[in-house]
Design a protein around this motif. Structure first.
Motif, PDB file in Angstrom:
ATOM      1  N   LYS A  45       0.828  -1.198   0.000  1.00  0.00           N
ATOM      2  CA  LYS A  45       0.000   0.000   0.000  1.00  0.00           C
ATOM      3  C   LYS A  45       0.868   1.256   0.000  1.00  0.00           C
ATOM      4  CE  LYS A  45      -3.922  -2.135   2.405  1.00  0.00           C
ATOM      5  NZ  LYS A  45      -4.752  -2.118   3.632  1.00  0.00           N
ATOM      6  N   ASN A  46       2.064   1.126   0.509  1.00  0.00           N
ATOM      7  CA  ASN A  46       3.010   2.242   0.538  1.00  0.00           C
ATOM      8  C   ASN A  46       3.898   2.158  -0.685  1.00  0.00           C
ATOM      9  OD1 ASN A  46       5.023   4.127   1.045  1.00  0.00           O
ATOM     10  ND2 ASN A  46       5.086   3.705   3.243  1.00  0.00           N
ATOM     11  N   SER A  47       3.603   2.966  -1.693  1.00  0.00           N
ATOM     12  CA  SER A  47       4.339   2.893  -2.949  1.00  0.00           C
ATOM     13  C   SER A  47       5.822   3.224  -2.772  1.00  0.00           C
ATOM     14  CB  SER A  47       3.716   3.840  -3.976  1.00  0.00           C
ATOM     15  OG  SER A  47       3.703   5.179  -3.495  1.00  0.00           O
ATOM     16  N   ALA A  48       6.174   4.004  -1.750  1.00  0.00           N
ATOM     17  CA  ALA A  48       7.572   4.359  -1.524  1.00  0.00           C
ATOM     18  C   ALA A  48       8.405   3.141  -1.150  1.00  0.00           C
ATOM     19  CB  ALA A  48       7.671   5.416  -0.420  1.00  0.00           C
ATOM     20  N   ASN A  49       7.758   2.117  -0.595  1.00  0.00           N
ATOM     21  CA  ASN A  49       8.479   0.906  -0.190  1.00  0.00           C
ATOM     22  C   ASN A  49       8.470  -0.184  -1.260  1.00  0.00           C
ATOM     23  OD1 ASN A  49       9.070   1.924   2.394  1.00  0.00           O
ATOM     24  ND2 ASN A  49       7.074   1.248   3.187  1.00  0.00           N
ATOM     25  N   GLN A  50       7.808   0.078  -2.414  1.00  0.00           N
ATOM     26  CA  GLN A  50       7.647  -0.971  -3.411  1.00  0.00           C
ATOM     27  C   GLN A  50       8.974  -1.444  -3.995  1.00  0.00           C
ATOM     28  OE1 GLN A  50       4.527  -2.458  -4.211  1.00  0.00           O
ATOM     29  NE2 GLN A  50       6.005  -3.950  -4.977  1.00  0.00           N
ATOM     30  N   SER A  51       9.886  -0.514  -4.285  1.00  0.00           N
ATOM     31  CA  SER A  51      11.179  -0.910  -4.859  1.00  0.00           C
ATOM     32  C   SER A  51      11.979  -1.743  -3.864  1.00  0.00           C
ATOM     33  CB  SER A  51      11.973   0.327  -5.293  1.00  0.00           C
ATOM     34  OG  SER A  51      12.203   1.184  -4.187  1.00  0.00           O
ATOM     35  N   GLN A  52      11.907  -1.380  -2.582  1.00  0.00           N
ATOM     36  CA  GLN A  52      12.599  -2.156  -1.548  1.00  0.00           C
ATOM     37  C   GLN A  52      11.988  -3.555  -1.435  1.00  0.00           C
ATOM     38  OE1 GLN A  52      12.520  -0.307   2.311  1.00  0.00           O
ATOM     39  NE2 GLN A  52      13.325  -2.120   3.370  1.00  0.00           N
ATOM     40  N   LEU A  53      10.671  -3.634  -1.549  1.00  0.00           N
ATOM     41  CA  LEU A  53       9.988  -4.920  -1.478  1.00  0.00           C
ATOM     42  C   LEU A  53      10.361  -5.800  -2.676  1.00  0.00           C
ATOM     43  CD1 LEU A  53       7.874  -6.807  -0.228  1.00  0.00           C
ATOM     44  CD2 LEU A  53       6.112  -5.521  -1.448  1.00  0.00           C
ATOM     45  N   ASN A  54      10.387  -5.207  -3.870  1.00  0.00           N
ATOM     46  CA  ASN A  54      10.752  -5.961  -5.061  1.00  0.00           C
ATOM     47  C   ASN A  54      12.160  -6.530  -4.958  1.00  0.00           C
ATOM     48  OD1 ASN A  54       8.269  -5.308  -6.127  1.00  0.00           O
ATOM     49  ND2 ASN A  54       9.034  -3.657  -7.426  1.00  0.00           N
ATOM     50  N   ALA A  55      13.070  -5.726  -4.450  1.00  0.00           N
ATOM     51  CA  ALA A  55      14.453  -6.179  -4.316  1.00  0.00           C
ATOM     52  C   ALA A  55      14.558  -7.328  -3.323  1.00  0.00           C
ATOM     53  CB  ALA A  55      15.339  -5.010  -3.881  1.00  0.00           C
ATOM     54  N   PHE A  56      13.825  -7.226  -2.224  1.00  0.00           N
ATOM     55  CA  PHE A  56      13.882  -8.276  -1.209  1.00  0.00           C
ATOM     56  C   PHE A  56      13.316  -9.591  -1.729  1.00  0.00           C
ATOM     57  CE2 PHE A  56      12.120 -10.724   2.276  1.00  0.00           C
ATOM     58  CZ  PHE A  56      13.194 -10.775   3.157  1.00  0.00           C
ATOM     59  N   ILE A  57      12.169  -9.522  -2.418  1.00  0.00           N
ATOM     60  CA  ILE A  57      11.547 -10.729  -2.947  1.00  0.00           C
ATOM     61  C   ILE A  57      12.450 -11.374  -3.987  1.00  0.00           C
ATOM     62  CG2 ILE A  57       9.579 -11.628  -4.257  1.00  0.00           C
ATOM     63  CD1 ILE A  57       9.055 -10.921  -1.301  1.00  0.00           C
ATOM     64  N   GLY A  58      13.118 -10.538  -4.799  1.00  0.00           N
ATOM     65  CA  GLY A  58      14.062 -11.081  -5.769  1.00  0.00           C
ATOM     66  C   GLY A  58      15.242 -11.745  -5.095  1.00  0.00           C
ATOM     67  N   GLN A  59      15.724 -11.146  -4.032  1.00  0.00           N
ATOM     68  CA  GLN A  59      16.842 -11.728  -3.290  1.00  0.00           C
ATOM     69  C   GLN A  59      16.438 -13.055  -2.639  1.00  0.00           C
ATOM     70  OE1 GLN A  59      18.047  -9.366   0.045  1.00  0.00           O
ATOM     71  NE2 GLN A  59      19.836 -10.621   0.530  1.00  0.00           N
ATOM     72  N   ALA A  60      15.219 -13.119  -2.141  1.00  0.00           N
ATOM     73  CA  ALA A  60      14.753 -14.350  -1.505  1.00  0.00           C
ATOM     74  C   ALA A  60      14.514 -15.458  -2.528  1.00  0.00           C
ATOM     75  CB  ALA A  60      13.469 -14.078  -0.722  1.00  0.00           C
ATOM     76  N   GLY A  61      14.237 -15.071  -3.768  1.00  0.00           N
ATOM     77  CA  GLY A  61      13.930 -16.068  -4.791  1.00  0.00           C
ATOM     78  C   GLY A  61      12.559 -16.691  -4.579  1.00  0.00           C
ATOM     79  N   LEU A  62      11.604 -15.884  -4.118  1.00  0.00           N
ATOM     80  CA  LEU A  62      10.246 -16.377  -3.870  1.00  0.00           C
ATOM     81  C   LEU A  62       9.542 -16.622  -5.198  1.00  0.00           C
ATOM     82  CD1 LEU A  62       8.001 -16.870  -1.705  1.00  0.00           C
ATOM     83  CD2 LEU A  62       7.312 -14.493  -2.095  1.00  0.00           C
ATOM     84  N   ASP A  63       8.976 -17.813  -5.366  1.00  0.00           N
ATOM     85  CA  ASP A  63       8.320 -18.153  -6.623  1.00  0.00           C
ATOM     86  C   ASP A  63       7.291 -19.246  -6.374  1.00  0.00           C
ATOM     87  OD1 ASP A  63       7.790 -17.996  -9.312  1.00  0.00           O
ATOM     88  OD2 ASP A  63       9.301 -19.472  -9.870  1.00  0.00           O
ATOM     89  N   ILE A  64       6.182 -19.193  -7.128  1.00  0.00           N
ATOM     90  CA  ILE A  64       5.202 -20.271  -7.090  1.00  0.00           C
ATOM     91  C   ILE A  64       5.670 -21.355  -8.048  1.00  0.00           C
ATOM     92  CG2 ILE A  64       2.816 -20.937  -7.561  1.00  0.00           C
ATOM     93  CD1 ILE A  64       1.937 -18.175  -6.751  1.00  0.00           C
ATOM     94  N   GLU A  65       6.024 -22.505  -7.492  1.00  0.00           N
ATOM     95  CA  GLU A  65       6.599 -23.581  -8.295  1.00  0.00           C
ATOM     96  C   GLU A  65       5.537 -24.414  -8.992  1.00  0.00           C
ATOM     97  OE1 GLU A  65       8.850 -27.137  -6.556  1.00  0.00           O
ATOM     98  OE2 GLU A  65      10.439 -25.831  -7.317  1.00  0.00           O
ATOM     99  N   GLU A  66       4.392 -24.612  -8.329  1.00  0.00           N
ATOM    100  CA  GLU A  66       3.345 -25.447  -8.907  1.00  0.00           C
ATOM    101  C   GLU A  66       1.989 -24.971  -8.409  1.00  0.00           C
ATOM    102  OE1 GLU A  66       3.163 -30.116  -9.749  1.00  0.00           O
ATOM    103  OE2 GLU A  66       2.858 -29.658  -7.629  1.00  0.00           O
ATOM    104  N   LEU A  67       1.022 -24.971  -9.310  1.00  0.00           N
ATOM    105  CA  LEU A  67      -0.348 -24.592  -8.968  1.00  0.00           C
ATOM    106  C   LEU A  67      -1.293 -25.562  -9.658  1.00  0.00           C
ATOM    107  CD1 LEU A  67      -2.547 -22.736  -7.827  1.00  0.00           C
ATOM    108  CD2 LEU A  67      -2.218 -21.235  -9.809  1.00  0.00           C
ATOM    109  N   ILE A  68      -2.017 -26.343  -8.870  1.00  0.00           N
ATOM    110  CA  ILE A  68      -2.967 -27.316  -9.396  1.00  0.00           C
ATOM    111  C   ILE A  68      -4.346 -26.958  -8.863  1.00  0.00           C
ATOM    112  CG2 ILE A  68      -3.645 -29.742  -9.474  1.00  0.00           C
ATOM    113  CD1 ILE A  68      -0.722 -30.486  -9.157  1.00  0.00           C
TER     114      ILE A  68
END
Length: 287
Positions: free
Chosen positions: A66-89
Motif C-alpha cells: 500500500k506504501n508505494s515508496a516501499n515498493q522498490s525495496q519490497l521488489n528487491a527483497f523478494i528477488g533476493q529471496a527467490g520467492l516463486d510459485i513452483e506449482e499450482l494445481i
C-alpha cells in the motif's frame, strides 16, 4: 457477486421468450430435412455438471505494498529471496444451466450461467531460504478455496455425412472468483469427430484447447508468505499479490457419448485426459 438465482431466472425467461420461435427453428429446416438430415428440436435447456483438474503455469509473482515508496525495496527483497510459485494445481466443480438455439442447420448458439467452486493446491519455492533464516524451509505448500458465479456465451458449428459427423465449438466465460480482484476468464475451443450408430446413440473423440493466459491479482492468501519473510520485511505493509498465469498444457484429448431417450430428452457424458483432465455430465431437454 452475480446472483445465481437471477442468472437462472434470466435463462428460464429467455427460454419462454423464444418458445414461440422454436417450432420454426432452425431456419431452412425444411430444406435440410428434404436432403435427408434429421434436425433436432430448435431450442434446448440443459443442466451441466463439470469436474476439472488442471495444472496452471505461473510466471513469477509480485507482492504489492500500500506504501508505494516501499515498493522498490519490497521488489528487491523478494528477488533476493527467490520467492516463486513452483506449482499450482486447481480442482474445480461447475454446475450450470445452459440455454441453446439451433439458428441454422449447422449453427447452434447458447448462453450459460451457474456456480463454480474449487481448491487451488499451491507449492511455493524460496531459492535463498537459508540466507534469510536457517530454519526456513525452501519449499512449502498450502491450499486456497474459492468460489464464484459463472456466465458465458458460445456457438457450435456442425456437419454430417451419412452417419459420420464433425463439430467445432467455441465458448467464452467469466467467473467472479471471490479470492481475486478481477473476474477469471476462459476461452475454450474444441473439435469433435464422431459416429451416429442409430437414432439414439452417438460416440465421438476430439481435442479441446483452453486459453486462460492472463494476469491475476487479489488479497494475499493465508500461507503464501511465511512469517519469517514477513518479519524480515521490517514492517513493510503488504496489500496484494499479482502473477501471470496460463494453462500448463492447453490441449487435452476428449471422448464422449450422447444418448437420445426420445426427441425431447437426451443425456451426454464426456471425459478429458491430459494436464487438463476431468469429466462432464449433461441432461438436455429440447422443445
Amino acid at each position: 457477486m452475480i446472483n445465481r438465482w437471477l442468472v437462472a431466472s434470466i435463462i428460464c425467461f429467455s427460454s419462454h421468450a423464444f418458445a414461440s420461435l422454436c417450432d420454426g427453428l432452425p431456419f431452412y429446416k425444411a430444406e435440410a430435412e428434404a436432403r435427408g438430415y434429421d434436425m433436432p428440436l430448435g431450442c434446448g435447456l440443459s443442466v451441466v455438471y463439470n469436474h476439472l483438474d488442471e495444472e496452471i503455469a505461473v510466471d513469477g509473482i509480485n507482492l504489492l505494498s500500500k506504501n508505494s515508496a516501499n515498493q522498490s525495496q519490497l521488489n528487491a527483497f523478494i528477488g533476493q529471496a527467490g520467492l516463486d510459485i513452483e506449482e499450482l494445481i486447481i480442482e474445480v466443480d461447475t454446475t450450470i444451466l445452459r440455454f441453446d438455439v439451433w439458428l441454422l442447420p449447422f449453427l447452434n448458439v447458447y448462453a450459460l450461467g451457474g456456480q463454480t467452486s474449487g481448491t487451488a493446491d499451491v507449492s511455493v519455492n524460496i531459492a535463498n531460504a537459508a540466507l534469510l533464516d536457517p530454519t526456513l524451509a525452501s519449499q512449502y505448500t498450502f491450499d486456497v478455496d474459492f468460489e464464484g458465479d459463472t456466465l458465458g456465451l458460445g456457438f457450435t458449428l456442425a456437419y454430417g455425412v451419412d452417419k459420420f459427423f464433425a463439430s467445432a465449438d467455441v465458448n467464452y466465460s467469466q467467473t467472479d472468483v471471490d479470492v481475486l480482484d478481477d473476474n477469471a476468464s476462459a476461452l475454450v475451443s474444441s473439435l469433435r469427430f464422431g459416429y451416429q450408430f442409430n437414432r439414439s446413440l452417438r460416440l465421438w473423440t476430439g481435442l479441446i484447447y483452453e486459453d486462460i493466459e492472463e494476469t491475476v491479482n487479489g488479497p494475499i492468501p493465508d500461507g503464501l508468505i511465511p512469517p519469517e519473510i514477513v518479519g524480515a520485511l521490517g514492517g513493510i505493509e503488504l496489500d496484494k499479490f499479482e502473477t501471470d498465469t496460463r494453462a500448463n498444457d492447453p490441449i487435452s484429448n476428449i471422448f464422449g457419448l450422447q444418448y437420445n431417450i426420445n426427441k425431447h430428452w437426451n443425456f451426454g457424458l464426456e471425459g478429458a485426459v491430459g494436464d487438463r483432465s476431468g469429466y462432464l455430465a449433461q441432461l438436455n431437454y429440447r422443445f
